[in-house]
Design a protein around this motif. Structure first.
Motif, mmCIF file in Angstrom:
data_model
loop_
_atom_site.group_PDB
_atom_site.id
_atom_site.type_symbol
_atom_site.label_atom_id
_atom_site.label_comp_id
_atom_site.label_asym_id
_atom_site.label_seq_id
_atom_site.Cartn_x
_atom_site.Cartn_y
_atom_site.Cartn_z
ATOM 1 N N ALA A 1 0.810 -1.225 0.000
ATOM 2 C CA ALA A 1 0.000 0.000 0.000
ATOM 3 C C ALA A 1 0.837 1.266 0.000
ATOM 4 N N LYS B 1 1.502 5.995 -5.385
ATOM 5 C CA LYS B 1 1.418 5.731 -3.954
ATOM 6 C C LYS B 1 2.378 6.659 -3.205
ATOM 7 N N PRO B 2 2.361 6.636 -1.864
ATOM 8 C CA PRO B 2 3.225 7.576 -1.125
ATOM 9 C C PRO B 2 4.680 7.547 -1.562
ATOM 10 N N ASP C 1 -1.204 0.919 9.052
ATOM 11 C CA ASP C 1 -1.916 2.196 9.178
ATOM 12 C C ASP C 1 -1.399 3.174 8.119
ATOM 13 N N ILE C 2 -1.600 2.817 6.869
ATOM 14 C CA ILE C 2 -1.108 3.639 5.759
ATOM 15 C C ILE C 2 -1.837 4.977 5.721
ATOM 16 N N GLY C 3 -3.056 5.019 6.247
ATOM 17 C CA GLY C 3 -3.798 6.271 6.289
ATOM 18 C C GLY C 3 -3.088 7.354 7.080
ATOM 19 N N ARG C 4 -2.287 6.959 8.073
ATOM 20 C CA ARG C 4 -1.505 7.930 8.843
ATOM 21 C C ARG C 4 -0.081 8.052 8.322
ATOM 22 N N GLY D 1 1.190 7.067 5.357
ATOM 23 C CA GLY D 1 1.292 7.420 3.949
ATOM 24 C C GLY D 1 1.419 8.908 3.700
ATOM 25 N N PRO D 2 0.517 9.737 4.241
ATOM 26 C CA PRO D 2 0.621 11.182 4.002
ATOM 27 C C PRO D 2 1.921 11.784 4.532
ATOM 28 N N SER E 1 -1.654 6.501 16.034
ATOM 29 C CA SER E 1 -2.152 5.188 15.640
ATOM 30 C C SER E 1 -2.305 4.263 16.840
#
Length: 377
Positions: free
Chosen positions: A73, A79-80, A362-365, A367-368, A352
């Motif tokens: 991910a 992607k990031p 926890d890619i939502g945290r 990743g950005p 997280s």
């Protein structure tokens, strides 16, 4: 007992002999790696990823191996870590059983497996081996080196021992040295393996294999990879549907126990016990203050001076509040130490609930944070 090499792995031979920090040398050794994206004409868009203890080089799917990787991910087009822009290299750790030379590899001098004749392994040895991968690929300077968990330790050793190799650094849930709690946990994991009679001083095979020791070691690890908050939210006190069997009155009763058992059983035959012992101990030995000089850190100030000696344009140290294995103060120490040496260093604490393993899930945290850092390069 065997090595477990992803089908997309490529290999680079290390110099022979390859000297090890604590003595001895490897002969005919190699490193496994995988790549994504394209190195540009200037050669200045390369990123090196250094992994935790157990992952292989297959961080994401690619043309050589379309199966999902352990960081699928996070890495790929759009992607990031955007492989439309970056040429990404992921190196399997020296000492692993996933393609790089380790205790489960054949010693070319004897024709037998290294087992416990493998030289004592240090994080610094892994750093030096990763540098050979970078150089062999024709990369003069990395745009960024990203280290996760144990890979964060390897990244710091690399930056100290090979000044100027990277312009920037992202340290994710890493540490500049092992703390007593982490050492204690890993010591128990190693003891579980060594006390299994089938370990047999490192001389085991597929028929007589230290499965019980590996199961216990993995369970201890998994417990520390997540947080109490995560365990409670995921399992609570839910019991298994079936009653306990009369012949096993102290057997599995709660869902969390069943999860740990299933996770451990999937792992034990997919990672070599001797490799586990060597890599685990290398983390306990690591202190950034020992990377140069006389090889011994004499005070906390040595660690801080070692971090301040690293010259980078920018850096970011990320961690989570719920990580008990590499607690948040260790990422704060990295950021502060790098900043003391003049690096534009940021400390990014995340909320997280998923503990040490958060960077994997926890890619939502994460990743950005990673994407934002790389976007500014």
């Amino acid at each position: 007992m065997t090595e477990f090499i992803p089908p997309g792995s490529r290999f680079i031979d290390l110099p022979s002999p390859f000297p090890m920090k604590r003595g001895g040398a490897l002969h005919g050794a190699r490193m496994a790696y995988e790549t994504w994206g394209t190195l540009n004409a200037a050669g200045d868009n390369a990123i090196l990823i250094l992994t935790g203890l157990s992952p292989d080089a297959h961080a994401a799917s690619n043309a050589d191996d379309p199966s999902p990787g352990w960081w699928e991910a996070m890495l790929g087009p759009g992607k990031p870590i955007d492989t439309d822009r970056w040429f990404v290299v992921c190196a399997n750790s020296l000492g692993s059983c996933k393609g790089s030379t380790g205790p489960a590899s054949v010693n070319p001098d004897t024709g037998a497996l290294y087992r416990l004749t493998y030289p004592e392994l240090s994080v610094e040895d892994g750093a030096d081996a990763a540098v050979h991968v970078v150089r062999a690929l024709g990369i003069e300077r990395l745009a960024c080196v990203i280290g996760n968990s144990m890979g964060g330790m390897v990244a710091l050793a690399l930056l100290i021992r090979h000044p100027g190799l990277a312009r920037t650094h992202i340290n994710i849930s890493g540490a500049a040295r092992a703390l007593p709690f982490s050492i204690a946990i890993r010591s128990l994991q190693r003891e579980a393996i060594r006390l299994d009679p089938n370990w047999n001083n490192g001389d085991y095979d597929d028929d007589r294999y230290p499965e019980s020791g590996m199961r216990m070691a993995r369970k201890l690890g998994v417990i520390t990879y997540r947080s109490a908050l995560e365990w409670d939210g995921r399992f609570g006190r839910v019991r298994l549907d079936s009653d306990r069997a009369d012949e096993d009155p102290f057997g599995l009763e709660f869902e969390v126990e069943s999860y740990l058992e299933g996770h451990a059983r999937r792992f034990v035959r997919r990672f070599d016990p001797n490799c586990y012992l060597y890599l685990s101990r290398s983390m306990d030995w690591f202190d950034a203050g020992e990377c140069c000089g006389d090889g011994r850190a004499h005070s906390d100030a040595d660690t801080r001076r070692a971090l301040a000696s690293i010259r980078l344009d920018r850096a970011m140290a990320i961690g989570v509040h719920t990580d008990i294995l590499f607690p948040l103060q260790q990422q704060q120490e990295i950021a502060d130490g790098l900043a003391a040496g003049g690096t534009d260093a940021r400390f990014v604490p995340l909320e997280s609930p998923q503990g040490h393993d958060a960077f994997l899930v926890d890619i939502g945290r994460f990743g950005p944070a990673v994407a934002g850092f790389l976007a500014d390069l």
